[in-house]
Write a protein that holds these residues in place. Sequence first.
Motif, PDB file in Angstrom:
ATOM      1  N   THR A 137       0.771  -0.985   0.211  1.00 30.73           N
ATOM      2  CA  THR A 137      -0.001  -0.226  -0.693  1.00 30.73           C
ATOM      3  C   THR A 137       0.903   0.762   0.511  1.00 30.73           C
ATOM      4  N   TYR A 138       2.013   1.248  -0.140  1.00 36.68           N
ATOM      5  CA  TYR A 138       3.040   2.265   0.056  1.00 36.68           C
ATOM      6  C   TYR A 138       3.667   2.335  -1.350  1.00 36.68           C
ATOM      7  N   GLU A 148       2.282   1.396  -6.046  1.00 34.21           N
ATOM      8  CA  GLU A 148       1.408   0.718  -5.449  1.00 34.21           C
ATOM      9  C   GLU A 148       1.967  -0.489  -5.560  1.00 34.21           C
ATOM     10  N   ASN A 191       6.155  -7.300  -4.394  1.00 33.25           N
ATOM     11  CA  ASN A 191       4.745  -7.383  -3.567  1.00 33.25           C
ATOM     12  C   ASN A 191       4.917  -8.771  -2.505  1.00 33.25           C
ATOM     13  N   GLN A 248       2.952   6.972   2.002  1.00 34.86           N
ATOM     14  CA  GLN A 248       2.049   7.313   2.014  1.00 34.86           C
ATOM     15  C   GLN A 248       1.169   8.191   3.200  1.00 34.86           C
TER      16      GLN A 248
END
Length: 115
Positions: free
Chosen positions: A30-31, A52, A73, A99
């Motif tokens: 999510t970053y 992301e 990821n 983020q």
Amino acid sequence: VQLVESGGGLVQSGGSLRLSCAASGFSFSTYVMSWYRQAPGKERELVAVIDEGGGSTIYADSAKGRFTIFRDNAKNSVYLQMNSLKPEDTAVYYCKAAQLGRNFWGQGTQVTVSS
């Protein structure tokens, strides 16, 4: 939270290196992830950014056509493939996770390119 860079070293001009940044302690996927560098006596500068999902990237003019940023990821890792290295690429390279104003930095890895 931890970001650990690796893969730096001494390489001759024209050579290649792949930097890795292993993340832990936060929701990596999510970053937005970035690579920065800082040469002696100079300000830290952005090298490359990846979103992301890994589908969008941005490069500094100095990195375009030579460097590639990518991420996995599933492995909570981001990479910087550096080809055709030049002496002016010599710097400490840092990865950053971002983020919504929250930023995390790694400790950096030294890249030295000899002429």
